[in-house]
Motif scaffolding. Sequence first.
Motif, PDB file in Angstrom:
ATOM      1  N   LYS A  79      28.231  48.781  27.661  1.00  0.00           N
ATOM      2  CA  LYS A  79      28.365  47.907  28.819  1.00  0.00           C
ATOM      3  C   LYS A  79      29.144  48.626  29.896  1.00  0.00           C
ATOM      4  CE  LYS A  79      32.432  45.229  28.782  1.00  0.00           C
ATOM      5  NZ  LYS A  79      33.007  43.954  28.966  1.00  0.00           N
ATOM      6  N   GLU A  80      29.096  48.069  31.067  1.00  0.00           N
ATOM      7  CA  GLU A  80      29.883  48.596  32.179  1.00  0.00           C
ATOM      8  C   GLU A  80      31.257  47.934  32.144  1.00  0.00           C
ATOM      9  OE1 GLU A  80      29.049  50.970  34.465  1.00  0.00           O
ATOM     10  OE2 GLU A  80      27.272  51.263  33.214  1.00  0.00           O
ATOM     11  N   PHE A  81      32.282  48.740  32.264  1.00  0.00           N
ATOM     12  CA  PHE A  81      33.645  48.216  32.265  1.00  0.00           C
ATOM     13  C   PHE A  81      34.167  48.198  33.688  1.00  0.00           C
ATOM     14  CE2 PHE A  81      32.886  50.006  28.077  1.00  0.00           C
ATOM     15  CZ  PHE A  81      33.285  48.948  27.269  1.00  0.00           C
ATOM     16  N   GLU A  82      34.994  47.205  33.990  1.00  0.00           N
ATOM     17  CA  GLU A  82      35.529  47.059  35.346  1.00  0.00           C
ATOM     18  C   GLU A  82      36.392  48.239  35.757  1.00  0.00           C
ATOM     19  OE1 GLU A  82      37.516  43.294  35.845  1.00  0.00           O
ATOM     20  OE2 GLU A  82      35.955  42.268  34.716  1.00  0.00           O
ATOM     21  N   PHE A  87      38.240  48.887  29.795  1.00  0.00           N
ATOM     22  CA  PHE A  87      37.671  49.660  28.686  1.00  0.00           C
ATOM     23  C   PHE A  87      38.652  49.748  27.523  1.00  0.00           C
ATOM     24  CE2 PHE A  87      37.686  53.695  26.418  1.00  0.00           C
ATOM     25  CZ  PHE A  87      36.514  53.530  25.688  1.00  0.00           C
ATOM     26  N   LEU A  88      39.901  50.140  27.809  1.00  0.00           N
ATOM     27  CA  LEU A  88      40.883  50.307  26.736  1.00  0.00           C
ATOM     28  C   LEU A  88      41.120  48.999  25.991  1.00  0.00           C
ATOM     29  CD1 LEU A  88      43.543  52.683  28.326  1.00  0.00           C
ATOM     30  CD2 LEU A  88      42.030  53.179  26.395  1.00  0.00           C
ATOM     31  N   GLU A  89      41.247  47.923  26.726  1.00  0.00           N
ATOM     32  CA  GLU A  89      41.485  46.629  26.077  1.00  0.00           C
ATOM     33  C   GLU A  89      40.292  46.248  25.187  1.00  0.00           C
ATOM     34  OE1 GLU A  89      42.909  42.099  26.878  1.00  0.00           O
ATOM     35  OE2 GLU A  89      42.953  43.517  28.535  1.00  0.00           O
ATOM     36  N   THR A  90      39.098  46.394  25.689  1.00  0.00           N
ATOM     37  CA  THR A  90      37.897  46.082  24.903  1.00  0.00           C
ATOM     38  C   THR A  90      37.797  46.993  23.695  1.00  0.00           C
ATOM     39  OG1 THR A  90      36.739  45.344  26.901  1.00  0.00           O
ATOM     40  CG2 THR A  90      35.378  45.906  24.994  1.00  0.00           C
ATOM     41  N   TYR A  91      38.023  48.283  23.903  1.00  0.00           N
ATOM     42  CA  TYR A  91      37.915  49.248  22.816  1.00  0.00           C
ATOM     43  C   TYR A  91      38.935  48.975  21.707  1.00  0.00           C
ATOM     44  CZ  TYR A  91      37.986  53.559  20.168  1.00  0.00           C
ATOM     45  OH  TYR A  91      37.958  54.458  19.137  1.00  0.00           O
ATOM     46  N   VAL A  92      40.192  48.772  22.068  1.00  0.00           N
ATOM     47  CA  VAL A  92      41.227  48.550  21.051  1.00  0.00           C
ATOM     48  C   VAL A  92      40.966  47.256  20.292  1.00  0.00           C
ATOM     49  CG1 VAL A  92      43.690  48.102  20.679  1.00  0.00           C
ATOM     50  CG2 VAL A  92      42.982  49.953  22.202  1.00  0.00           C
ATOM     51  N   ARG A  93      40.602  46.202  20.984  1.00  0.00           N
ATOM     52  CA  ARG A  93      40.333  44.918  20.301  1.00  0.00           C
ATOM     53  C   ARG A  93      39.083  45.021  19.416  1.00  0.00           C
ATOM     54  NH1 ARG A  93      44.239  41.869  21.693  1.00  0.00           N
ATOM     55  NH2 ARG A  93      45.168  41.955  23.757  1.00  0.00           N
ATOM     56  N   ASN A  94      38.061  45.721  19.876  1.00  0.00           N
ATOM     57  CA  ASN A  94      36.866  45.919  19.050  1.00  0.00           C
ATOM     58  C   ASN A  94      37.162  46.824  17.857  1.00  0.00           C
ATOM     59  OD1 ASN A  94      35.430  44.281  20.755  1.00  0.00           O
ATOM     60  ND2 ASN A  94      34.263  45.916  21.709  1.00  0.00           N
ATOM     61  N   LEU A  95      37.997  47.837  18.083  1.00  0.00           N
ATOM     62  CA  LEU A  95      38.387  48.720  16.982  1.00  0.00           C
ATOM     63  C   LEU A  95      39.151  47.935  15.923  1.00  0.00           C
ATOM     64  CD1 LEU A  95      38.554  51.571  15.744  1.00  0.00           C
ATOM     65  CD2 LEU A  95      40.664  51.899  17.074  1.00  0.00           C
ATOM     66  N   GLU A  96      40.030  47.048  16.364  1.00  0.00           N
ATOM     67  CA  GLU A  96      40.787  46.228  15.409  1.00  0.00           C
ATOM     68  C   GLU A  96      39.831  45.364  14.586  1.00  0.00           C
ATOM     69  OE1 GLU A  96      42.740  43.166  13.396  1.00  0.00           O
ATOM     70  OE2 GLU A  96      41.545  42.707  15.154  1.00  0.00           O
ATOM     71  N   LYS A  97      38.864  44.767  15.223  1.00  0.00           N
ATOM     72  CA  LYS A  97      37.873  43.943  14.513  1.00  0.00           C
ATOM     73  C   LYS A  97      37.056  44.804  13.544  1.00  0.00           C
ATOM     74  CE  LYS A  97      34.067  40.741  15.375  1.00  0.00           C
ATOM     75  NZ  LYS A  97      33.206  40.118  16.401  1.00  0.00           N
TER      76      LYS A  97
END
Length: 186
Positions: A79-82, A87-97
Amino acid sequence: MVDCKVDKTEQKILDAALKLFSEKGYAGATTKIIAAKAGFTEMTLYTKFKTKQNLFDLVMIYGMKKLNEDASTILFVDKEFEDPLDFLETYVRNLEKFIWNNFEFFKLGFNQERKISEQFLMEGSYDFGKYIEKHLPNQKIDYMAFALSIFSFVYMYDLGKYQGRQDTSIDNILDKFIHNLSLSIQ
């Protein structure tokens, strides 16, 4: 190629084996304990898997299959990140999941032979680093080291959850970590 279809009995044994191998290691997780945890006799386990090594190998094969599926559906979102922070917030939260959904498999990999742990870390750091580089180009960071640092922190965060640590500050830890990561790329 391994047949990816398992019956309910085999699945229960594989699930119990993953849990026990991750907790006790290969030597500590006896076939008797695995069978009992799955709700079957040791004879059923041997009928289905023949040997403990076959069972372990299948746990690893199915674990890697699930890991790869989850990586493509949870972690590596297209996806396109703002902005870099988004990006970092999405990546870290997805990595945690991603880690949490596969925690016992990661724990098993890290608790086994050194060769498996090194393979996990090297392949993961490379793939995660390339993904980060794609979304945060032209940063003055070592992408593999950055990816490994993020993975290590999130794994330790999930290890605390897995061990049942309850801390009132745990809810804010990921937010603070993401904030600190954003400072490193400014």
